[in-house]
Design an enzyme around this catalytic site. Structure first.
Site, PDB file in Angstrom:
ATOM      1  NE  ARG A  26      36.895 -15.340  57.386  1.00 19.35           N
ATOM      2  CZ  ARG A  26      36.064 -16.335  57.141  1.00 19.35           C
ATOM      3  NH1 ARG A  26      35.383 -16.894  58.131  1.00 19.35           N
ATOM      4  NH2 ARG A  26      35.901 -16.794  55.905  1.00 19.35           N
ATOM      5  CG  ASN A  33      20.939 -13.069  47.715  1.00 20.39           C
ATOM      6  OD1 ASN A  33      21.328 -12.861  46.569  1.00 20.39           O
ATOM      7  ND2 ASN A  33      21.406 -12.407  48.750  1.00 20.39           N
ATOM      8  N   GLY A  53      32.405  -5.909  58.349  1.00 17.68           N
ATOM      9  CA  GLY A  53      31.980  -4.829  59.238  1.00 17.68           C
ATOM     10  C   GLY A  53      31.464  -5.330  60.574  1.00 17.68           C
ATOM     11  CD  GLU A  54      26.940  -8.336  60.185  1.00 18.80           C
ATOM     12  OE1 GLU A  54      26.911  -9.499  60.665  1.00 18.80           O
ATOM     13  OE2 GLU A  54      26.228  -7.985  59.226  1.00 18.80           O
ATOM     14  CG  HIS A  81      26.076  -3.753  48.963  1.00 20.05           C
ATOM     15  ND1 HIS A  81      27.408  -3.392  49.031  1.00 20.05           N
ATOM     16  CD2 HIS A  81      26.060  -5.041  48.542  1.00 20.05           C
ATOM     17  CE1 HIS A  81      28.157  -4.418  48.668  1.00 20.05           C
ATOM     18  NE2 HIS A  81      27.358  -5.438  48.366  1.00 20.05           N
ATOM     19  CG  ASN A  93      34.116 -11.304  48.026  1.00 25.27           C
ATOM     20  OD1 ASN A  93      35.324 -11.250  48.237  1.00 25.27           O
ATOM     21  ND2 ASN A  93      33.633 -11.677  46.863  1.00 25.27           N
ATOM     22  N   GLY A  94      31.957  -7.925  48.785  1.00 23.45           N
ATOM     23  CA  GLY A  94      31.624  -6.676  48.108  1.00 23.45           C
ATOM     24  C   GLY A  94      31.466  -5.597  49.168  1.00 23.45           C
ATOM     25  NE  ARG A 143      21.357  -8.496  47.205  1.00 28.59           N
ATOM     26  CZ  ARG A 143      22.592  -8.577  47.696  1.00 28.59           C
ATOM     27  NH1 ARG A 143      22.995  -9.704  48.252  1.00 28.59           N
ATOM     28  NH2 ARG A 143      23.398  -7.543  47.654  1.00 28.59           N
ATOM     29  CD  GLU A 158      21.973  -8.082  51.932  1.00 30.69           C
ATOM     30  OE1 GLU A 158      22.341  -7.298  51.038  1.00 30.69           O
ATOM     31  OE2 GLU A 158      22.537  -9.150  52.169  1.00 30.69           O
ATOM     32  CE  LYS A 162      22.675 -15.455  52.563  1.00 28.45           C
ATOM     33  NZ  LYS A 162      23.055 -14.181  53.210  1.00 28.45           N
ATOM     34  NE  ARG A 182      32.619  -7.257  43.200  1.00 25.21           N
ATOM     35  CZ  ARG A 182      31.434  -7.089  43.736  1.00 25.21           C
ATOM     36  NH1 ARG A 182      30.834  -5.913  43.666  1.00 25.21           N
ATOM     37  NH2 ARG A 182      30.833  -8.076  44.356  1.00 25.21           N
ATOM     38  N   GLY A 227      29.845  -9.010  56.528  1.00 19.15           N
ATOM     39  CA  GLY A 227      30.731  -9.988  57.168  1.00 19.15           C
ATOM     40  C   GLY A 227      31.961  -9.392  57.809  1.00 19.15           C
TER      41      GLY A 227
END
Length: 403
Positions: free
Chosen positions: A286, A10, A333-334, A181, A212-213, A90, A386, A17, A242, A331
Site C-alpha cells: 500500500r 493458521n 491482488g484483491e 499457497h 506479503n507472500g 494449515r 483458505e 489466525k 523475500r 491482500g
C-alpha cells in the site's frame, strides 16, 4: 448452537489466525488474529456475534495465545466451545509423503518436523500451533487434521518440479519444486469455476496469490501444472520481504566476499529483501501505491509489476492457447486496482483489456470480472478463503473416519 463446527488454526512465525466455521450453515461464528507474538506489542483481535474486540497480550506466544482463546474468549461461550468437533491446521509443507489432508499423530508430527528445513519460517510455527491446540483441547487431541499448502501442487509434472541439478539430490534428499499457497489457489479455482460457468476439469487459469507472500500458479484442466514458489517459499515473485528468483551465485558471493554466515544470508533473503529491501522503508504494498511518484518507490512498483507480468506471460504458454482467465487474490491482488491495471496493460498481447471502472470498484471482499465485455480474455478478482477450505477438508476427513 449447531454441533458441526470446525476450529481452524493458521499458525505463522509471529501470528495466529483462528476461526470457528459451521459448514452446514456456511457461517463463521468467530474469527480472529493474534499478531506480533513473542514481542511486547503482542495483541489479539477477534470478532464474535457482530462485535469486535482487541486485547493486548505482551510477550504472548502461540501456546499462551491459544490458552487465552480458550480461557477468556470461549470460556464465556460454552455452547460454542462444546460445538467444536475437530481442529483443522494449515501446514505449509508436507513433503512428498502427504498429498492430501491427514489426521495428525506422532508420525505426522515427525514428518512435518522432518521437512521443516524446506519451510523454516512456516513448518516450525505450524507445529507449535498443533502442539498448543492438542494441549488446550485434550478432548479433541485425536481430531486434529493437517491441511497442506503443498498438496494442490502434487500434480506438477517432472518437467515443472525437477531442478537442473544432479538427479541424486532429488532422489536422496527430495530437492525439487514443491509449491505453496495451494489452499488459496485451489479455493479461487473453485470459485472461478462458478463465476465462469465451467467445470473445474475443463478450466484453464493463471491464479495470482499476492500478499506479503506471492505466488502464481498455472492450472490446466483443474490441475496445477506449474507454480512460482519452489523448494521453499522464497522462489518466484518478489514479495514483501523475500527476494523471489535470484542468481544462486549471489548467495556464494555474500558468504565468500562479504563474510556473511548462512544464517545471515537466510535472514537477508527471507526477511530483509523484496519490497522492504528495495525501499528500505516498508514491506507494505500500500505504501508503494501511495508514494509511486517518488523515484525509488516507483521503481520498486515497476519491478513488482514486471516480474508478475513475466510469470503470467510465461505460464500462458503451458495452457495450449486455452487460457480462460487470470485470477487475482490475496491482500494485494484483491485490493490494489493499480497493480491489476498495470499488469493487465502489460499483457494486452494476450487479449486482456481492463474495464477501468469495474477494476476500481473491485475492493473490499468483492468478486467479479475486471476486463471489458468485448475483451478476448477475462481477468477476475476473487477474495480467497483458505479457512473455509481447511474446514471443509477437515470435516470430510473426520467424517471419513467416523471419529
Amino acid at each position: 448452537m449447531p454441533k458441526n463446527n470446525i476450529l481452524v488454526l493458521n499458525s505463522g512465525s509471529s501470528s495466529l489466525k483462528f476461526s470457528i466455521i459451521n459448514l452446514d450453515e456456511k457461517k463463521e461464528y468467530l474469527s480472529g488474529l493474534a499478531e506480533c507474538l513473542n514481542t511486547n506489542e503482542s495483541r489479539i483481535k477477534w470478532a464474535l456475534g457482530g462485535v469486535k474486540y482487541t486485547e493486548n497480550l505482551p510477550n504472548a506466544n502461540h501456546e499462551t495465545t491459544i490458552k487465552f482463546f480458550t480461557s477468556h474468549i470461549l470460556a464465556n461461550e460454552m455452547s460454542l466451545l462444546s460445538s467444536i468437533k475437530a481442529i483443522g491446521h494449515r501446514v505449509a509443507h508436507g513433503g512428498e509423503k502427504y498429498v492430501e489432508e491427514v489426521l495428525i499423530n506422532d508420525e505426522v508430527i515427525d514428518e512435518i518436523n522432518k521437512v521443516s528445513c524446506f519451510a523454516p519460517l512456516h513448518n516450525p510455527a505450524n507445529l507449535v500451533g498443533i502442539k498448543a491446540a492438542m494441549k488446550s483441547f485434550p478432548d479433541l487431541k485425536n481430531k486434529n487434521v493437517a491441511v497442506f499448502d503443498t498438496s494442490f501442487h502434487t500434480t506438477l509434472p517432472k518437467s515443472a518440479y525437477l531442478y537442473a541439478l544432479p538427479i541424486e539430490l532429488y532422489q536422496k534428499y527430495g530437492i525439487r519444486r514443491y509449491g505453496f499457497h495451494g489452499i488459496s489457489h485451489y479455493y479461487v479455482m473453485q470459485q472461478a469455476s462458478i463465476c465462469l460457468g465451467k467445470d473445474p476439469e475443463q478450466l484453464n487459469l493463471i491464479t495470482c496469490h499476492l500478499g506479503n507472500g506471492c505466488s502464481v500458479t498455472a492450472i490446466k484442466n483443474g490441475l496445477s501444472v506449474d507454480t512460482s514458489m519452489g523448494f521453499t517459499p522464497n522462489e518466484g515473485l518478489m514479495m514483501g520481504t523475500r527476494t523471489g528468483d535470484l542468481d544462486a551465485n549471489i548467495l556464494l558471493y555474500l558468504q565468500e566476499n562479504l563474510g556473511l554466515s548462512p544464517n545471515e544470508v537466510s535472514q537477508m533473503i527471507n526477511k530483509q529483501s523484496g519490497i522492504l529491501g528495495l525501499t528500505q522503508i516498508t514491506n507494505d504494498f500500500r505504501y508503494l501505491a501511495e508514494h509511486q511518484s517518488e523515484e525509488e518507490i516507483g521503481v520498486t512498483l515497476d519491478i513488482f509489476v514486471h516480474k508478475l507480468a513475466k510469470y503470467i506471460g510465461g505460464y500462458s504458454t503451458l495452457l495450449d492457447g486455452k487460457l480462460d482467465a487470470i485470477v487475482f487474490t490475496g491482500g494485494i491482488g484483491e485490493n490494489s486496482a493499480l497493480l491489476r491495471e498495470k499488469v493487465l496493460n502489460k499483457l494486452s498481447i494476450l487479449g486482456f483489456e481492463v474495464d477501468v471502472e469495474a477494476n476500481n470498484s473491485m475492493v473490499g471482499q468483492k468478486m467479479g470480472v475486471i476486463t471489458r465485455d468485448d475483451a478476448e480474455r477475462k481477468a477476475l478478482v476473487i477474495p480467497t478463503n483458505e479457512e473455509l477450505v481447511i474446514a471443509q477438508k477437515t470435516d470430510q476427513l473426520i467424517n471419513r473416519y467416523i471419529i
